[in-house]
Design an enzyme around this catalytic site. Structure first.
Site, PDB file in Angstrom:
ATOM      1  N   GLU A 363       0.831  -1.212   0.000  1.00  0.00           N
ATOM      2  CA  GLU A 363       0.000   0.000   0.000  1.00  0.00           C
ATOM      3  C   GLU A 363       0.870   1.269   0.000  1.00  0.00           C
ATOM      4  O   GLU A 363       0.541   2.274   0.634  1.00  0.00           O
ATOM      5  CB  GLU A 363      -1.035  -0.051   1.126  1.00  0.00           C
ATOM      6  CG  GLU A 363      -1.931  -1.275   0.937  1.00  0.00           C
ATOM      7  CD  GLU A 363      -3.281  -1.199   1.594  1.00  0.00           C
ATOM      8  OE1 GLU A 363      -3.746  -0.103   1.886  1.00  0.00           O
ATOM      9  OE2 GLU A 363      -3.881  -2.280   1.783  1.00  0.00           O
TER      10      GLU A 363
HETATM   11  N1  CAA Z   1      -6.213  11.891  -4.329  1.00  0.00           N
HETATM   12  C1  CAA Z   1      -6.716  12.367  -5.506  1.00  0.00           C
HETATM   13  N2  CAA Z   1      -5.957  12.521  -6.600  1.00  0.00           N
HETATM   14  C2  CAA Z   1      -4.674  12.176  -6.527  1.00  0.00           C
HETATM   15  C3  CAA Z   1      -4.094  11.668  -5.355  1.00  0.00           C
HETATM   16  C4  CAA Z   1      -4.921  11.523  -4.218  1.00  0.00           C
HETATM   17  N3  CAA Z   1      -4.467  11.055  -3.065  1.00  0.00           N
HETATM   18  N4  CAA Z   1      -2.783  11.425  -5.577  1.00  0.00           N
HETATM   19  C5  CAA Z   1      -2.544  11.782  -6.861  1.00  0.00           C
HETATM   20  N5  CAA Z   1      -3.688  12.229  -7.427  1.00  0.00           N
HETATM   21  C6  CAA Z   1      -3.875  12.746  -8.778  1.00  0.00           C
HETATM   22  C7  CAA Z   1      -2.937  13.914  -9.016  1.00  0.00           C
HETATM   23  O1  CAA Z   1      -3.508  15.135  -8.555  1.00  0.00           O
HETATM   24  C8  CAA Z   1      -2.756  13.896 -10.513  1.00  0.00           C
HETATM   25  O2  CAA Z   1      -3.883  14.492 -11.131  1.00  0.00           O
HETATM   26  P1  CAA Z   1      -3.692  15.748 -12.146  1.00  0.00           P
HETATM   27  O3  CAA Z   1      -2.917  15.193 -13.314  1.00  0.00           O
HETATM   28  O4  CAA Z   1      -5.082  16.146 -12.487  1.00  0.00           O
HETATM   29  O5  CAA Z   1      -2.936  16.800 -11.408  1.00  0.00           O
HETATM   30  C9  CAA Z   1      -2.821  12.412 -10.835  1.00  0.00           C
HETATM   31  O6  CAA Z   1      -3.474  11.771  -9.739  1.00  0.00           O
HETATM   32  C10 CAA Z   1      -1.441  11.804 -10.995  1.00  0.00           C
HETATM   33  O7  CAA Z   1      -0.743  12.055  -9.802  1.00  0.00           O
HETATM   34  P2  CAA Z   1       0.845  12.239  -9.735  1.00  0.00           P
HETATM   35  O8  CAA Z   1       1.288  13.144 -10.850  1.00  0.00           O
HETATM   36  O9  CAA Z   1       1.193  12.644  -8.360  1.00  0.00           O
HETATM   37  O10 CAA Z   1       1.330  10.759 -10.096  1.00  0.00           O
HETATM   38  P3  CAA Z   1       2.739  10.080  -9.967  1.00  0.00           P
HETATM   39  O11 CAA Z   1       2.952   9.246 -11.155  1.00  0.00           O
HETATM   40  O12 CAA Z   1       3.780  11.091  -9.619  1.00  0.00           O
HETATM   41  O13 CAA Z   1       2.517   9.051  -8.725  1.00  0.00           O
HETATM   42  C11 CAA Z   1       2.412   8.355  -6.437  1.00  0.00           C
HETATM   43  C12 CAA Z   1       2.103   9.440  -7.474  1.00  0.00           C
HETATM   44  C13 CAA Z   1       2.004   8.963  -5.094  1.00  0.00           C
HETATM   45  C14 CAA Z   1       3.878   8.000  -6.393  1.00  0.00           C
HETATM   46  C15 CAA Z   1       1.532   7.100  -6.736  1.00  0.00           C
HETATM   47  O14 CAA Z   1       1.939   6.485  -7.954  1.00  0.00           O
HETATM   48  C16 CAA Z   1       1.552   6.056  -5.637  1.00  0.00           C
HETATM   49  O15 CAA Z   1       0.880   6.221  -4.612  1.00  0.00           O
HETATM   50  N6  CAA Z   1       2.306   4.942  -5.817  1.00  0.00           N
HETATM   51  C17 CAA Z   1       2.269   3.833  -4.901  1.00  0.00           C
HETATM   52  C18 CAA Z   1       1.198   2.853  -5.284  1.00  0.00           C
HETATM   53  C19 CAA Z   1       0.789   1.944  -4.147  1.00  0.00           C
HETATM   54  O16 CAA Z   1       0.555   2.379  -3.030  1.00  0.00           O
HETATM   55  N7  CAA Z   1       0.666   0.676  -4.452  1.00  0.00           N
HETATM   56  C20 CAA Z   1       0.192  -0.265  -3.493  1.00  0.00           C
HETATM   57  C21 CAA Z   1      -0.455  -1.386  -4.198  1.00  0.00           C
HETATM   58  S1  CAA Z   1      -1.940  -1.919  -3.502  1.00  0.00           S
HETATM   59  C22 CAA Z   1      -1.543  -2.998  -2.276  1.00  0.00           C
HETATM   60  O17 CAA Z   1      -0.462  -3.082  -1.788  1.00  0.00           O
HETATM   61  C23 CAA Z   1      -2.761  -3.719  -1.827  1.00  0.00           C
HETATM   62  C24 CAA Z   1      -2.615  -5.007  -1.126  1.00  0.00           C
HETATM   63  O18 CAA Z   1      -3.031  -6.034  -1.671  1.00  0.00           O
HETATM   64  C25 CAA Z   1      -2.194  -5.021   0.283  1.00  0.00           C
END
Ligand code: CAA
Length: 380
Positions: A363
Protein backbone atom coordinates in the site's frame (compact mmCIF):
# COMPACT_ATOMS: atom_id res chain seq x y z
CA UNK A 1 -8.83 17.64 22.42
CA UNK A 2 -10.39 14.54 23.90
CA UNK A 3 -8.48 11.26 23.88
CA UNK A 4 -11.27 9.31 25.60
CA UNK A 5 -12.67 6.33 23.73
CA UNK A 6 -16.45 5.96 23.70
CA UNK A 7 -18.15 2.92 25.23
CA UNK A 8 -18.78 1.65 21.69
CA UNK A 9 -15.05 1.95 20.88
CA UNK A 10 -14.12 0.05 24.03
CA UNK A 11 -16.63 -2.69 23.26
CA UNK A 12 -15.45 -3.24 19.68
CA UNK A 13 -11.82 -3.25 20.84
CA UNK A 14 -12.70 -5.84 23.48
CA UNK A 15 -14.54 -7.97 20.90
CA UNK A 16 -11.51 -7.87 18.57
CA UNK A 17 -9.12 -8.69 21.44
CA UNK A 18 -11.25 -11.65 22.53
CA UNK A 19 -11.52 -12.93 18.99
CA UNK A 20 -7.77 -12.60 18.45
CA UNK A 21 -6.90 -14.44 21.66
CA UNK A 22 -9.49 -17.19 21.50
CA UNK A 23 -9.81 -17.79 17.76
CA UNK A 24 -6.73 -16.48 15.96
CA UNK A 25 -4.01 -17.40 18.45
CA UNK A 26 -4.46 -21.21 18.68
CA UNK A 27 -3.59 -22.01 15.03
CA UNK A 28 -1.47 -19.01 14.10
CA UNK A 29 1.89 -20.82 14.09
CA UNK A 30 0.56 -23.69 11.98
CA UNK A 31 -1.06 -21.35 9.47
CA UNK A 32 2.22 -19.44 9.18
CA UNK A 33 4.22 -22.67 8.70
CA UNK A 34 1.87 -24.13 6.12
CA UNK A 35 0.83 -20.86 4.46
CA UNK A 36 -2.73 -21.81 5.31
CA UNK A 37 -5.49 -19.29 4.54
CA UNK A 38 -7.78 -18.85 7.60
CA UNK A 39 -10.99 -19.61 5.70
CA UNK A 40 -13.22 -20.46 8.67
CA UNK A 41 -11.85 -17.57 10.70
CA UNK A 42 -12.55 -15.13 7.88
CA UNK A 43 -16.13 -16.34 7.90
CA UNK A 44 -16.33 -15.76 11.66
CA UNK A 45 -14.87 -12.27 11.23
CA UNK A 46 -17.58 -11.60 8.67
CA UNK A 47 -20.22 -12.74 11.18
CA UNK A 48 -18.75 -10.36 13.76
CA UNK A 49 -19.01 -7.48 11.30
CA UNK A 50 -15.22 -7.01 10.99
CA UNK A 51 -15.20 -7.19 7.19
CA UNK A 52 -17.47 -4.21 6.62
CA UNK A 53 -16.79 -2.18 9.74
CA UNK A 54 -17.30 1.28 8.26
CA UNK A 55 -19.98 0.39 5.72
CA UNK A 56 -23.45 1.86 6.16
CA UNK A 57 -25.84 -0.74 7.69
CA UNK A 58 -28.15 -0.23 4.70
CA UNK A 59 -25.49 -2.09 2.67
CA UNK A 60 -24.99 -4.74 5.37
CA UNK A 61 -22.08 -3.06 7.16
CA UNK A 62 -21.43 -2.35 10.83
CA UNK A 63 -21.80 1.43 10.43
CA UNK A 64 -18.82 2.21 12.65
CA UNK A 65 -16.21 4.94 12.36
CA UNK A 66 -12.57 4.77 11.31
CA UNK A 67 -11.46 4.91 14.96
CA UNK A 68 -13.30 1.60 15.54
CA UNK A 69 -11.63 0.19 12.44
CA UNK A 70 -8.10 0.97 13.65
CA UNK A 71 -8.89 -0.39 17.12
CA UNK A 72 -9.97 -3.69 15.55
CA UNK A 73 -6.94 -3.73 13.23
CA UNK A 74 -4.53 -3.17 16.12
CA UNK A 75 -5.98 -6.00 18.21
CA UNK A 76 -6.12 -8.54 15.37
CA UNK A 77 -2.59 -7.62 14.23
CA UNK A 78 -1.10 -8.19 17.68
CA UNK A 79 -1.83 -11.88 17.13
CA UNK A 80 -2.21 -12.54 13.42
CA UNK A 81 -1.22 -10.04 10.74
CA UNK A 82 -2.21 -12.52 8.01
CA UNK A 83 -5.81 -12.36 9.18
CA UNK A 84 -5.70 -8.61 9.69
CA UNK A 85 -4.51 -7.83 6.15
CA UNK A 86 -7.56 -9.68 4.79
CA UNK A 87 -9.70 -7.44 7.01
CA UNK A 88 -7.82 -4.31 5.96
CA UNK A 89 -7.99 -4.91 2.20
CA UNK A 90 -11.66 -5.89 2.34
CA UNK A 91 -12.61 -2.87 4.47
CA UNK A 92 -10.56 -0.03 3.15
CA UNK A 93 -9.59 -0.90 -0.40
CA UNK A 94 -12.69 -2.77 -1.52
CA UNK A 95 -15.71 -1.81 0.64
CA UNK A 96 -14.69 1.82 1.08
CA UNK A 97 -13.82 2.17 -2.61
CA UNK A 98 -17.24 0.87 -3.61
CA UNK A 99 -19.21 2.79 -0.99
CA UNK A 100 -17.52 6.09 -1.88
CA UNK A 101 -17.31 5.80 -5.66
CA UNK A 102 -19.55 3.02 -7.05
CA UNK A 103 -23.05 3.36 -8.47
CA UNK A 104 -26.10 2.36 -6.44
CA UNK A 105 -26.53 -0.77 -8.61
CA UNK A 106 -22.89 -1.77 -8.01
CA UNK A 107 -23.32 -1.22 -4.27
CA UNK A 108 -26.48 -3.35 -4.17
CA UNK A 109 -24.88 -6.11 -6.21
CA UNK A 110 -21.41 -6.28 -4.62
CA UNK A 111 -21.01 -4.12 -1.52
CA UNK A 112 -23.90 -5.79 0.32
CA UNK A 113 -22.10 -9.15 0.03
CA UNK A 114 -18.59 -7.81 0.67
CA UNK A 115 -19.64 -5.95 3.81
CA UNK A 116 -21.00 -9.10 5.43
CA UNK A 117 -18.16 -11.40 4.42
CA UNK A 118 -20.33 -13.44 2.06
CA UNK A 119 -17.85 -12.23 -0.58
CA UNK A 120 -14.15 -11.44 -0.14
CA UNK A 121 -12.62 -8.65 -2.17
CA UNK A 122 -9.22 -7.99 -3.74
CA UNK A 123 -7.66 -4.77 -5.04
CA UNK A 124 -5.54 -5.11 -8.16
CA UNK A 125 -3.26 -2.16 -8.90
CA UNK A 126 0.34 -3.48 -8.78
CA UNK A 127 1.94 -4.97 -11.87
CA UNK A 128 5.34 -6.47 -12.70
CA UNK A 129 6.45 -3.04 -14.00
CA UNK A 130 4.06 -0.79 -12.06
CA UNK A 131 4.47 -1.15 -8.30
CA UNK A 132 5.46 2.20 -6.82
CA UNK A 133 5.13 3.81 -10.26
CA UNK A 134 1.41 3.15 -10.31
CA UNK A 135 0.59 5.48 -13.24
CA UNK A 136 2.61 3.23 -15.58
CA UNK A 137 -0.21 0.71 -15.90
CA UNK A 138 0.44 -1.86 -18.65
CA UNK A 139 -2.86 -3.65 -18.16
CA UNK A 140 -5.24 -2.35 -20.81
CA UNK A 141 -9.02 -2.06 -20.84
CA UNK A 142 -10.21 -1.35 -24.37
CA UNK A 143 -13.63 0.23 -24.79
CA UNK A 144 -15.78 -1.94 -27.10
CA UNK A 145 -19.06 -0.08 -26.76
CA UNK A 146 -21.13 -2.04 -24.24
CA UNK A 147 -18.13 -3.72 -22.64
CA UNK A 148 -14.38 -3.44 -22.06
CA UNK A 149 -11.74 -6.04 -22.88
CA UNK A 150 -9.01 -6.34 -20.26
CA UNK A 151 -5.53 -7.74 -20.93
CA UNK A 152 -2.54 -7.77 -18.59
CA UNK A 153 -0.94 -9.07 -15.41
CA UNK A 154 -1.42 -8.02 -11.79
CA UNK A 155 1.09 -8.93 -9.07
CA UNK A 156 1.16 -9.54 -5.31
CA UNK A 157 -2.61 -9.45 -4.97
CA UNK A 158 -3.81 -10.00 -1.40
CA UNK A 159 -6.61 -12.64 -1.23
CA UNK A 160 -5.82 -13.18 -4.94
CA UNK A 161 -6.90 -16.82 -5.00
CA UNK A 162 -9.72 -16.51 -2.48
CA UNK A 163 -11.59 -13.40 -3.52
CA UNK A 164 -14.97 -13.39 -5.22
CA UNK A 165 -14.76 -9.81 -6.46
CA UNK A 166 -11.69 -8.01 -7.82
CA UNK A 167 -11.28 -4.29 -8.32
CA UNK A 168 -8.96 -4.05 -11.31
CA UNK A 169 -7.18 -0.86 -12.38
CA UNK A 170 -6.33 -0.64 -16.09
CA UNK A 171 -5.29 1.81 -18.77
CA UNK A 172 -8.04 2.68 -21.25
CA UNK A 173 -6.29 5.52 -23.08
CA UNK A 174 -2.54 5.67 -22.62
CA UNK A 175 -2.29 9.09 -24.32
CA UNK A 176 -4.20 10.54 -21.39
CA UNK A 177 -1.74 9.14 -18.80
CA UNK A 178 -3.23 8.95 -15.33
CA UNK A 179 -6.45 10.48 -16.70
CA UNK A 180 -6.90 7.52 -19.06
CA UNK A 181 -7.03 4.93 -16.26
CA UNK A 182 -10.23 3.19 -15.08
CA UNK A 183 -11.24 0.90 -12.23
CA UNK A 184 -13.43 -2.14 -12.91
CA UNK A 185 -15.29 -4.74 -10.91
CA UNK A 186 -14.32 -8.20 -12.19
CA UNK A 187 -15.97 -11.34 -10.88
CA UNK A 188 -14.04 -14.52 -10.21
CA UNK A 189 -14.68 -17.07 -12.95
CA UNK A 190 -14.99 -14.52 -15.76
CA UNK A 191 -13.59 -16.26 -18.87
CA UNK A 192 -9.94 -15.36 -19.53
CA UNK A 193 -9.30 -14.38 -15.90
CA UNK A 194 -6.71 -16.80 -14.46
CA UNK A 195 -5.17 -17.04 -11.03
CA UNK A 196 -1.44 -17.85 -10.93
CA UNK A 197 0.42 -19.81 -8.24
CA UNK A 198 0.44 -18.65 -4.62
CA UNK A 199 3.51 -16.64 -3.55
CA UNK A 200 5.83 -18.22 -0.95
CA UNK A 201 6.38 -15.24 1.35
CA UNK A 202 8.69 -14.10 4.18
CA UNK A 203 5.75 -12.95 6.32
CA UNK A 204 1.96 -12.74 6.48
CA UNK A 205 2.18 -16.30 5.20
CA UNK A 206 -1.44 -17.12 6.06
CA UNK A 207 -2.68 -14.50 3.64
CA UNK A 208 -3.22 -15.58 0.07
CA UNK A 209 -1.06 -13.68 -2.44
CA UNK A 210 -1.16 -14.36 -6.18
CA UNK A 211 -0.31 -13.09 -9.64
CA UNK A 212 -3.43 -12.66 -11.78
CA UNK A 213 -3.62 -12.93 -15.54
CA UNK A 214 -6.23 -11.24 -17.75
CA UNK A 215 -6.50 -12.56 -21.30
CA UNK A 216 -9.26 -10.88 -23.33
CA UNK A 217 -11.49 -10.63 -20.26
CA UNK A 218 -14.86 -9.11 -21.20
CA UNK A 219 -16.22 -6.81 -18.51
CA UNK A 220 -19.62 -5.13 -18.94
CA UNK A 221 -19.55 -1.36 -19.08
CA UNK A 222 -21.75 -1.13 -15.98
CA UNK A 223 -18.82 -2.64 -14.03
CA UNK A 224 -16.64 0.44 -14.51
CA UNK A 225 -16.42 2.41 -11.26
CA UNK A 226 -17.10 6.15 -11.66
CA UNK A 227 -16.61 8.36 -14.70
CA UNK A 228 -14.37 7.44 -17.61
CA UNK A 229 -10.76 8.23 -16.66
CA UNK A 230 -11.34 8.47 -12.90
CA UNK A 231 -9.58 5.19 -12.02
CA UNK A 232 -6.23 6.58 -10.90
CA UNK A 233 -7.73 9.11 -8.52
CA UNK A 234 -10.07 6.35 -7.30
CA UNK A 235 -7.01 4.18 -6.55
CA UNK A 236 -5.14 7.01 -4.81
CA UNK A 237 -8.08 8.05 -2.62
CA UNK A 238 -8.82 4.45 -1.74
CA UNK A 239 -5.18 3.79 -0.91
CA UNK A 240 -5.07 6.81 1.42
CA UNK A 241 -7.68 5.04 3.56
CA UNK A 242 -5.91 1.70 3.08
CA UNK A 243 -2.77 3.23 4.54
CA UNK A 244 -4.65 3.99 7.77
CA UNK A 245 -5.48 0.29 8.01
CA UNK A 246 -1.89 -0.80 7.32
CA UNK A 247 -0.58 1.78 9.79
CA UNK A 248 -2.89 0.22 12.40
CA UNK A 249 -1.65 -3.22 11.39
CA UNK A 250 1.97 -2.11 11.89
CA UNK A 251 1.01 -0.60 15.25
CA UNK A 252 -0.59 -3.90 16.28
CA UNK A 253 2.48 -5.91 15.24
CA UNK A 254 4.75 -3.57 17.25
CA UNK A 255 2.42 -3.59 20.25
CA UNK A 256 2.04 -7.38 20.14
CA UNK A 257 5.83 -7.83 20.12
CA UNK A 258 6.22 -5.30 22.93
CA UNK A 259 3.63 -7.05 25.12
CA UNK A 260 5.36 -10.40 24.62
CA UNK A 261 8.80 -8.89 25.32
CA UNK A 262 7.59 -7.12 28.47
CA UNK A 263 6.02 -10.32 29.83
CA UNK A 264 9.08 -12.42 28.98
CA UNK A 265 11.46 -9.91 30.55
CA UNK A 266 9.52 -10.08 33.83
CA UNK A 267 9.79 -13.90 33.92
CA UNK A 268 13.20 -14.70 32.49
CA UNK A 269 16.07 -14.49 34.97
CA UNK A 270 19.74 -13.81 34.28
CA UNK A 271 22.55 -12.78 36.62
CA UNK A 272 20.28 -13.38 39.62
CA UNK A 273 17.32 -11.19 38.64
CA UNK A 274 14.52 -10.85 36.09
CA UNK A 275 16.05 -9.44 32.92
CA UNK A 276 13.71 -6.39 32.98
CA UNK A 277 15.79 -5.20 35.93
CA UNK A 278 18.86 -4.88 33.72
CA UNK A 279 19.05 -1.43 32.22
CA UNK A 280 20.02 -2.87 28.82
CA UNK A 281 16.56 -4.48 28.64
CA UNK A 282 14.60 -1.82 30.56
CA UNK A 283 15.72 0.90 28.13
CA UNK A 284 14.71 -1.21 25.14
CA UNK A 285 11.25 -1.54 26.69
CA UNK A 286 11.08 2.22 27.27
CA UNK A 287 12.07 2.92 23.64
CA UNK A 288 9.44 0.48 22.41
CA UNK A 289 6.74 2.01 24.58
CA UNK A 290 7.51 5.56 23.40
CA UNK A 291 7.40 4.68 19.70
CA UNK A 292 4.25 2.59 20.08
CA UNK A 293 2.48 5.41 21.91
CA UNK A 294 3.56 7.86 19.21
CA UNK A 295 2.45 5.46 16.45
CA UNK A 296 -0.93 4.98 18.16
CA UNK A 297 -1.49 8.73 18.29
CA UNK A 298 -0.61 9.12 14.60
CA UNK A 299 -2.89 6.24 13.61
CA UNK A 300 -5.73 7.70 15.67
CA UNK A 301 -5.14 11.15 14.17
CA UNK A 302 -5.38 9.76 10.62
CA UNK A 303 -8.56 7.83 11.50
CA UNK A 304 -10.00 10.92 13.19
CA UNK A 305 -9.24 13.01 10.09
CA UNK A 306 -11.18 10.48 8.01
CA UNK A 307 -14.11 10.53 10.44
CA UNK A 308 -14.17 14.35 10.46
CA UNK A 309 -14.23 14.54 6.67
CA UNK A 310 -10.75 16.16 6.62
CA UNK A 311 -8.23 15.33 3.94
CA UNK A 312 -6.21 12.36 5.23
CA UNK A 313 -3.70 11.84 2.39
CA UNK A 314 -0.84 13.18 4.52
CA UNK A 315 -1.90 11.98 7.97
CA UNK A 316 -2.35 8.42 6.64
CA UNK A 317 1.09 8.53 4.98
CA UNK A 318 2.69 9.89 8.17
CA UNK A 319 1.01 7.21 10.30
CA UNK A 320 2.02 4.39 7.95
CA UNK A 321 5.60 5.61 7.59
CA UNK A 322 6.12 5.96 11.34
CA UNK A 323 4.20 2.88 12.52
CA UNK A 324 5.80 0.52 9.99
CA UNK A 325 9.30 1.73 10.97
CA UNK A 326 8.43 1.21 14.64
CA UNK A 327 7.08 -2.27 13.85
CA UNK A 328 10.25 -3.29 12.05
CA UNK A 329 12.66 -1.88 14.63
CA UNK A 330 10.84 -3.08 17.71
CA UNK A 331 10.00 -6.57 16.53
CA UNK A 332 13.76 -7.02 16.02
CA UNK A 333 14.27 -5.78 19.60
CA UNK A 334 11.55 -8.11 20.89
CA UNK A 335 13.43 -11.03 19.36
CA UNK A 336 16.64 -9.74 20.99
CA UNK A 337 14.98 -9.51 24.41
CA UNK A 338 13.81 -13.11 24.02
CA UNK A 339 17.40 -14.22 23.22
CA UNK A 340 17.55 -17.78 21.85
CA UNK A 341 13.85 -18.24 22.51
CA UNK A 342 13.14 -15.31 20.22
CA UNK A 343 14.52 -17.33 17.35
CA UNK A 344 12.05 -20.16 17.99
CA UNK A 345 8.57 -20.16 16.48
CA UNK A 346 6.62 -21.00 19.65
CA UNK A 347 7.50 -17.62 21.19
CA UNK A 348 5.73 -15.75 18.34
CA UNK A 349 8.12 -12.79 18.11
CA UNK A 350 10.08 -14.12 15.12
CA UNK A 351 6.80 -14.32 13.16
CA UNK A 352 5.89 -10.77 14.15
CA UNK A 353 9.35 -9.66 12.98
CA UNK A 354 8.82 -11.33 9.59
CA UNK A 355 5.28 -9.95 9.34
CA UNK A 356 6.45 -6.41 10.15
CA UNK A 357 8.52 -6.06 6.98
CA UNK A 358 5.60 -5.98 4.56
CA UNK A 359 4.09 -2.96 6.32
CA UNK A 360 7.03 -0.93 4.96
CA UNK A 361 6.27 -2.19 1.45
CA UNK A 362 2.60 -2.70 0.60
CA UNK A 363 0.00 0.00 0.00
CA UNK A 364 2.92 2.29 -0.84
CA UNK A 365 6.50 1.72 0.31
CA UNK A 366 8.02 3.99 2.95
CA UNK A 367 9.72 5.87 0.13
CA UNK A 368 6.32 6.47 -1.54
CA UNK A 369 4.92 7.79 1.77
CA UNK A 370 7.82 10.28 1.82
CA UNK A 371 6.91 11.35 -1.73
CA UNK A 372 3.30 11.90 -0.68
CA UNK A 373 4.30 13.83 2.46
CA UNK A 374 7.04 15.96 0.88
CA UNK A 375 4.98 16.87 -2.21
CA UNK A 376 2.22 18.13 0.07
CA UNK A 377 4.70 20.12 2.17
CA UNK A 378 6.19 21.78 -0.89
CA UNK A 379 2.74 22.49 -2.38
CA UNK A 380 1.54 24.32 0.73
N1 CAA B 1 -6.21 11.89 -4.33
C1 CAA B 1 -6.72 12.37 -5.51
N2 CAA B 1 -5.96 12.52 -6.60
C2 CAA B 1 -4.67 12.18 -6.53
C3 CAA B 1 -4.09 11.67 -5.35
C4 CAA B 1 -4.92 11.52 -4.22
N3 CAA B 1 -4.47 11.06 -3.06
N4 CAA B 1 -2.78 11.43 -5.58
C5 CAA B 1 -2.54 11.78 -6.86
N5 CAA B 1 -3.69 12.23 -7.43
C6 CAA B 1 -3.87 12.75 -8.78
C7 CAA B 1 -2.94 13.91 -9.02
O1 CAA B 1 -3.51 15.13 -8.56
C8 CAA B 1 -2.76 13.90 -10.51
O2 CAA B 1 -3.88 14.49 -11.13
P1 CAA B 1 -3.69 15.75 -12.15
O3 CAA B 1 -2.92 15.19 -13.31
O4 CAA B 1 -5.08 16.15 -12.49
O5 CAA B 1 -2.94 16.80 -11.41
C9 CAA B 1 -2.82 12.41 -10.83
O6 CAA B 1 -3.47 11.77 -9.74
C10 CAA B 1 -1.44 11.80 -11.00
O7 CAA B 1 -0.74 12.05 -9.80
P2 CAA B 1 0.85 12.24 -9.73
O8 CAA B 1 1.29 13.14 -10.85
O9 CAA B 1 1.19 12.64 -8.36
O10 CAA B 1 1.33 10.76 -10.10
P3 CAA B 1 2.74 10.08 -9.97
O11 CAA B 1 2.95 9.25 -11.16
O12 CAA B 1 3.78 11.09 -9.62
O13 CAA B 1 2.52 9.05 -8.72
C11 CAA B 1 2.41 8.35 -6.44
C12 CAA B 1 2.10 9.44 -7.47
C13 CAA B 1 2.00 8.96 -5.09
C14 CAA B 1 3.88 8.00 -6.39
C15 CAA B 1 1.53 7.10 -6.74
O14 CAA B 1 1.94 6.48 -7.95
C16 CAA B 1 1.55 6.06 -5.64
O15 CAA B 1 0.88 6.22 -4.61
N6 CAA B 1 2.31 4.94 -5.82
C17 CAA B 1 2.27 3.83 -4.90
C18 CAA B 1 1.20 2.85 -5.28
C19 CAA B 1 0.79 1.94 -4.15
O16 CAA B 1 0.55 2.38 -3.03
N7 CAA B 1 0.67 0.68 -4.45
C20 CAA B 1 0.19 -0.27 -3.49
C21 CAA B 1 -0.46 -1.39 -4.20
S1 CAA B 1 -1.94 -1.92 -3.50
C22 CAA B 1 -1.54 -3.00 -2.28
O17 CAA B 1 -0.46 -3.08 -1.79
C23 CAA B 1 -2.76 -3.72 -1.83
C24 CAA B 1 -2.62 -5.01 -1.13
O18 CAA B 1 -3.03 -6.03 -1.67
C25 CAA B 1 -2.19 -5.02 0.28
Amino acid sequence: MDFTLTEEHKLIREAARDFANTELLPGVIERDNKQKFPKELVKKMGDLGFLGLMVDPKYGGSGMDAISYVLVMEELSKIDASASVIVSVNNSLVCYGLEAFASEEQKQKYLTKLATGEFIGAFCLSEPEAGSDATSQKTTAIDKGDHYVINGTKNWITSGGRADVYIVIAQTDKHKGSHGINAFIVEKGTPGFDIGPKEDKLGIRGSDTHTLQFNDVKVPKENRIGDDGSGFRFAMKTLSGGRIGIAAQALGIAAGAYELALKYSKERKAFGTEICNHQAIAFKLADMYVDIEAARHLVMKAAWDKDQGNNYDVSSAVAKLFASKAAMEHTVEAVQIHGGNGFVKEYHVERLMRDAKITQIYEGTSEIQKIVISRNLIKE
